[in-house]
Every structure is written in structure tokens, then in C-alpha cells.
Scaffold this motif. Structure first.
Motif, mmCIF file in Angstrom:
data_model
loop_
_atom_site.group_PDB
_atom_site.id
_atom_site.type_symbol
_atom_site.label_atom_id
_atom_site.label_comp_id
_atom_site.label_asym_id
_atom_site.label_seq_id
_atom_site.Cartn_x
_atom_site.Cartn_y
_atom_site.Cartn_z
ATOM 1 N N THR A 15 -85.457 57.029 -41.888
ATOM 2 C CA THR A 15 -84.900 58.228 -42.399
ATOM 3 C C THR A 15 -86.080 59.368 -41.820
ATOM 4 N N ARG A 16 -87.283 59.111 -41.516
ATOM 5 C CA ARG A 16 -88.228 60.121 -40.735
ATOM 6 C C ARG A 16 -88.023 60.392 -39.508
ATOM 7 N N ARG A 17 -87.075 59.564 -38.957
ATOM 8 C CA ARG A 17 -86.896 59.803 -37.606
ATOM 9 C C ARG A 17 -85.275 60.030 -37.226
ATOM 10 N N ASP A 18 -84.554 59.419 -38.166
ATOM 11 C CA ASP A 18 -83.120 59.438 -38.012
ATOM 12 C C ASP A 18 -82.148 59.800 -39.279
ATOM 13 N N ALA A 19 -81.482 60.811 -39.419
ATOM 14 C CA ALA A 19 -81.025 61.257 -40.538
ATOM 15 C C ALA A 19 -79.805 60.174 -40.800
ATOM 16 N N PHE A 22 -80.516 57.615 -43.304
ATOM 17 C CA PHE A 22 -80.309 58.096 -44.741
ATOM 18 C C PHE A 22 -78.652 57.979 -45.079
ATOM 19 N N ALA A 23 -78.181 58.318 -44.117
ATOM 20 C CA ALA A 23 -76.427 58.323 -44.389
ATOM 21 C C ALA A 23 -76.127 56.996 -44.707
ATOM 22 N N TYR A 26 -77.166 56.482 -48.149
ATOM 23 C CA TYR A 26 -76.306 57.220 -49.126
ATOM 24 C C TYR A 26 -74.985 56.363 -49.441
ATOM 25 N N ASP A 27 -74.388 55.986 -48.471
ATOM 26 C CA ASP A 27 -73.198 55.456 -48.548
ATOM 27 C C ASP A 27 -73.199 54.127 -49.352
ATOM 28 N N PHE A 55 -80.286 61.395 -55.035
ATOM 29 C CA PHE A 55 -80.808 60.923 -53.520
ATOM 30 C C PHE A 55 -81.503 62.172 -52.881
ATOM 31 N N ALA A 56 -81.770 63.325 -53.322
ATOM 32 C CA ALA A 56 -82.504 64.219 -52.834
ATOM 33 C C ALA A 56 -84.274 63.915 -53.124
ATOM 34 N N LEU A 59 -84.847 61.041 -50.806
ATOM 35 C CA LEU A 59 -85.071 61.295 -49.513
ATOM 36 C C LEU A 59 -86.504 61.918 -49.292
ATOM 37 N N ARG A 60 -86.878 62.657 -50.521
ATOM 38 C CA ARG A 60 -88.316 63.280 -50.565
ATOM 39 C C ARG A 60 -89.485 61.901 -50.567
#
Lengths: 185, 419
Positions: A15-19, A22-23, A26-27, A55-56, A59-60
Motif C-alpha cells: 500500500t505504500r507504493r500502490d493504492a 489496499f483495494a 479492503y475487498d 480500514f482507515a 491504512l495508517r
């Protein structure tokens, strides 16, 4: 390029490089976390808000996830427990994590979205169905640890075995659940 | 297919921003460091001024007095049905409050959900401030309980436990006595002081199914008469603070009584009257009224009923009919199935001990219907239900209206009022 078959650890590191990483994460867990909250709050809007906050927070905290863990489920559900506890203590849905990642706009949920979430509250909800798909020992351990929030020590005493054995059962059960989450339509 | 598309979009946008920041050259990152907070501030400001505005239509008729403007600001707090105050819950409350205000003729009102947990009511009306406050703040709530597993015997055990050892008092509370149905005043109910004393002995036992949070304080005189209360206080209010409030306005001699505190997890409900006469004016502690003590484990909340209306049953008697939400239907079926199963287990041979669920409006029992396990072995699965038995047409209409206006999702505390 992140693939859907990546492990949780790979996704969280990615997720640090590619959103998109995280998608996928999340799914993979959205339904599980929603199911967790709707069964505790019985309120679809509340469950939706709490899920977004979890999820927020995930992500953090993604870079703090330990890569050697088999699955991120226990870590994610620990966050879920904390968000719920903290929100109950304050009497308001926790929003700190969302605010810290720049989400400040409240989401208004459509009735059909809430209906779908509410459907997760049925007795035969997906959580129970998934648990039923586990071997009896793992099911018992996951239910006691994750759903009933009991300590490893307590569960081990009741089942007359060691904490280590219970930890393994929970870990394997959650890993199996993750596979089933991915297989669910 | 995702369950929360908008939340997912927001999260992925945030993930994207983080990924871009991570890979951005240092110089650009510094600029973003200024831009993002600025954008965030702008967003926060937009959210802060965003509000929901609902306007009622002015009522018809001829005004005879000069309408006055009134501004009320409420703070919304959590309830057991809605333990966390969300923006959506505030919006629902605002709609409900608007519906209530539309009951006042010749009025024009607007309701705004402010940022945070505040709701502002602006109303131009001939009605008194007291009436507006009573209408906006009234909060009739309907609860369904499993009767036998929650109603307590004087020894603190439940009636269900008492039935298992053939306790005569348990049998009376479960089955009523002679012509008195269960839940009515003559079927084993207690006086107020005895009921509150029994309830005050029960342990603190908070549950998600509680009808109320916090503690309830009563002050009784030395002779067991109610001097002050009941006073519901939140968990953060100290005992001393609650007692100060309880004592307010009382003389020194009146304050010399006994304070009893019912902890969260137990409720005292007034017995069902033989007949409801005045709609909406149900529970008010009185010396002659009788009471039951229940474990506060609600099976179905009033928020899970829909379309309440007054009607008549098959015999032409007035009743109140309503439907359930999907969630409520499932909960009602679970409740009635459990009651049915227990009735079958407790019956033997020709002795049939049908068991019951209770319907309470706030602290007032309305009805304690029995479930015939031979007819409903798996509970009642229908989407409609009705309350019958003791209503006049006026009181049935009154209850239906109370239910239509009831169940604000949040608890309101008036924080300011000005003309």
C-alpha cells in the motif's frame, strides 16, 4: 504489480507504493469487518461507519503489520475491537483515523446499501456459515477468541489444552476463513 | 460487489495520496505538505457549515395570536438502540422532530443538524415553549421482552427459574391468577417501594439489549412513599451529583428518606392497567399502581416496528396494528420461538403452561400475550402484529400516534432556548 492472490502481508506492505494493494485488502475483509460490527451493533449505518474507521486505521498502520504473521485477520479484528471500544466509551463513532488520512466528509448511505448490510445480521449470516465450514476445533477456537473476545488462557483452560495449541487453531482457522472470504461471490 | 462503495472510494483516494506522497520527490512533498492541510481545512469548513434543513408547511386555519419565534438547541446523546451518535442518526432524528413539530397548527419550523452533535430547532408558533419542548423531546419507546426469563421473583430469581422448581409465586406471575391475566396489577405485582428495593438489589449488568443506560435514582420517605425520582442519569454522573439533583427543591425533612439506585441491567415497569383511558399518559408513579421488576434484556426494540396504526381486531375491539422491519421480523420470531419452546418444555400431561412475552411502552406494560406452542411451535413468523385487549378507540389511536412519533434514534438534551 500486486495480484489478488498476494498474502495480506504483501498487500499491506504494497500500500505504500500502490493504492490497488489496499483495494484488494479492503475487498478481502470488508464483509468480514461489516459482519463483525453488524452483529454487535445491529445498526447498518453504525456498522458501516465503524468499518470505514477500521480500514482507515489499518491504512495508517499498514507498515507496522508484521510480515511473518500468517494472516492479517487477527490484527484487523484487534483494530475493530479497539475502534468499537473507544467509540462506545466516547459515545460517538471514532473518526480520528479517517481524519488523519484526510477523510472528513461524512458518507450518506443509500437505503439499498443499508439493506444489504442489515441482511448480514440474520442468524445464518456469512460469519456463521464461514465458521461452519471450519473443522470443529478451529471453529470453537475462532468463535471463542474472535467473536466472544475471550483470552487464550481462558479458552485453553476450558478446552483442557495449552495456550499454544489454541493460538495455532485460531491462526489456522482465520487463515482458512480468509481463503473462504476470497472464494465468496 | 462492495458493500460500501463511497467509503471504499474515500479510502482508496487516501491510499493513493499516501502512495503519491511516499514516491514524490522531497521538494514536491513539501508543497503537498501545505496544500493537503489547506484542502483539509476547506473540506472541514464545508462539513462544518453543511446542515440538513427541513421545513414544515405552515398550518391552515386563522391565527388569532401573534406567532413568536423560538430557538432550541439540543445535544444528541447515544441510546441503547443507537449506542453511537452518527451523522445519519442525527438526520433521522431531525426528520422525526420535524414530523412532531408538524403536529402544531399555525407553526413554521426549520431543523438544522449542526456540526458535532447539535440539532437546532427554529420554530415560529403560537404554541407555548413548554408545548414545543414536550413535543420535540417526548420519546415514547416500545420494548418487547421475554416475560418469564426476565421478570423477577421477590427472591431475585427469574420466574422461569421458579417454574422449574414449582414455585407458587412464579406460577402466579407466569399464568396470572383466576381472572387476572399475567402482567396486570393483581397477578403478583409489587408496590413501588418493594419493586424498587428488589430492583436495587440486582447487580450492575450492562448488555447491548438494555432499554436504558446508566442508573436510575429514587428517593423514598421513611414510610416508603416516593419523595423524588425516578431520575435517570448517565454513567458519568456521580452518586453525589445524582442525589443533589434528586434533592433539588425538597425541604430538609423531605430529604431525610432513603435513596435507592437501580443499576443498569434491571428495570421496574408499571403493571398493565385493566383499561387504557388516556392515550400517551401512561406510566406515572403512584401509590396505588403496581409494578414488576425485569431483567432489562429487550428482544425487539420499537425502532424495529413499522407503520403503527389504530384498527379493530376480528371481534371489532380496538387494537393497534403494526409491521416489522426485516430485522424486527427475525427478532420477533426468535423471541416467540423461544417462548413457545419453553412453554412446551414446562408443560406436562394435561397441564399446559403457555408462556409469554411482554410489550412495554417506556416503563409501562401494555400487554403480556401468551404463545400457544401447539399453534406456533416455531414462533410467529408473520410480518404484522397487533396489540389488543384493553384499548378504547381513543387510547388505541393515541398509542398508534405515540408510536408513529416515537423512538428518536438519539437522546436529546436541551442546551439552550431563547425567544
Amino acid at each position: 504489480m500486486i495480484r489478488a492472490t498476494a498474502t495480506d502481508a504483501e498487500l499491506l506492505a504494497g500500500t505504500r507504493r500502490d493504492a490497488q494493494a489496499f483495494a484488494i485488502f479492503y475487498d478481502r475483509y470488508e464483509r468480514a469487518v461489516l459482519g463483525f460490527f453488524i452483529n454487535r451493533t445491529r445498526d447498518p449505518e453504525l456498522a458501516a461507519d465503524l468499518t470505514a474507521e477500521v480500514f482507515a486505521a489499518a491504512l495508517r498502520a499498514a507498515r507496522r503489520f508484521r510480515a511473518q504473521e500468517e494472516t492479517a485477520a487477527p490484527w484487523l479484528f484487534t483494530i475493530a475491537h479497539n475502534v468499537l471500544r473507544s467509540s462506545l466509551r466516547r459515545g460517538r463513532v471514532e473518526t480520528r483515523a479517517r481524519q488523519r488520512i484526510g477523510i472528513r466528509e461524512p458518507v450518506v448511505y443509500a437505503p439499498e446499501e443499508l439493506d444489504r448490510i442489515e441482511a448480514l445480521t440474520d442468524d445464518r449470516s456469512w460469519v456463521v456459515e464461514l465458521l461452519e465450514g471450519l473443522p470443529a476445533e478451529q471453529r470453537e477456537a475462532v468463535r471463542a477468541r474472535v467473536l466472544d473476545e475471550r483470552s487464550y488462557e481462558d479458552i485453553a483452560q476450558e478446552l483442557n489444552t495449552s495456550q499454544l495449541v489454541i493460538r495455532k487453531r485460531v491462526s489456522r482457522g482465520l487463515a482458512a476463513l480468509r481463503v473462504q472470504v476470497e472464494e465468496k461471490p | 460487489m462492495t458493500y460500501l462503495p463511497e467509503s471504499r472510494r474515500q479510502l482508496l483516494a487516501a491510499a493513493q495520496r499516501r502512495a503519491e506522497r511516499h514516491w514524490m520527490p522531497a521538494g514536491i512533498r513539501m508543497r503537498v505538505g501545505w496544500v493537503l492541510p489547506a484542502l483539509s481545512l476547506a473540506l472541514a469548513a464545508a462539513v462544518a457549515v453543511a446542515f440538513l434543513s427541513l421545513r414544515t408547511q405552515p398550518g391552515g386555519g386563522t391565527a388569532t395570536a401573534q406567532p413568536r419565534q423560538l430557538e432550541l438547541v439540543y445535544r444528541a446523546g447515544p441510546t441503547t438502540e443507537v449506542p453511537l451518535v452518527t451523522h445519519a442518526a442525527l438526520e433521522r432524528a431531525a426528520r422525526q422532530m420535524n414530523l412532531r413539530l408538524s403536529e402544531i397548527p399555525h407553526s413554521d419550523s426549520s431543523i438544522q443538524v449542526l456540526s458535532g452533535d447539535r440539532i437546532r430547532v427554529d420554530v415560529t408558533t403560537q404554541a407555548s415553549r413548554a408545548r414545543v419542548e414536550a413535543l420535540v423531546g417526548s420519546d415514547a419507546r416500545l420494548f418487547f421482552y421475554d416475560w418469564e426469563t426476565n421478570v423477577l421473583l421477590p427472591n431475585g430469581r427469574t420466574v422461569a427459574q421458579g417454574l422449574s422448581v414449582n414455585d407458587a409465586r412464579a406460577l402466579e406471575l407466569s399464568q396470572g391468577s383466576e381472572s387476572v391475566p399475567p402482567g396486570a396489577g393483581g397477578a403478583g405485582a409489587l408496590g413501588l417501594y418493594q419493586a424498587v428495593r428488589l430492583a436495587a438489589r440486582q447487580p450492575y449488568a450492562p448488555r447491548q439489549e438494555d432499554s436504558r443506560t446508566g442508573s436510575e435514582y429514587y428517593l423514598f420517605s421513611r414510610h416508603g412513599h416516593l419523595a423524588s425520582g425516578p431520575l435517570d442519569v448517565g454513567a458519568r454522573v456521580s452518586r453525589a451529583g445524582a442525589i443533589r439533583e434528586l434533592d433539588a427543591g425538597l425541604s430538609r425533612s423531605q430529604r431525610q428518606g432513603r435513596v435507592l439506585v437501580i443499576k443498569q441491567g434491571t428495570v421496574v415497569v408499571q403493571a398493565a392497567p385493566e383499561r387504557f383511558t388516556v392515550a400517551g399518559a401512561f406510566a406515572s408513579p403512584s401509590a396505588s399502581a403496581r409494578y414488576y421488576v425485569l431483567r432489562d434484556r429487550v428482544s425487539v426494540f420499537g425502532g424495529e416496528i413499522t407503520h403503527p396504526r389504530a384498527g379493530t381486531d376480528a371481534t371489532g375491539a380496538p387494537d393497534v396494528q403494526f409491521g416489522f422491519t426485516g430485522n424486527g421480523r427475525a427478532a420477533f420470531r426468535r423471541l416467540t420461538a423461544a417462548v413457545s419452546r419453553r412453554g412446551e418444555l414446562d408443560s406436562s400431561g394435561s397441564q399446559r403452561l403457555f408462556q409469554h412475552f411482554a410489550v412495554a411502552l417506556d416503563d409501562q406494560l401494555i400487554q403480556v400475550p401468551q404463545i400457544d406452542y401447539t399453534v406456533y411451535p416455531d414462533g410467529i413468523a408473520g410480518s404484522q402484529a397487533d396489540l389488543t385487549g384493553s384499548f378504547s378507540r381513543v387510547s388505541a389511536r393515541g398509542l398508534a400516534k405515540a408510536l408513529q412519533l416515537s423512538a428518536l434514534p438519539v437522546e436529546l438534551t436541551l442546551v439552550s432556548a431563547r425567544r
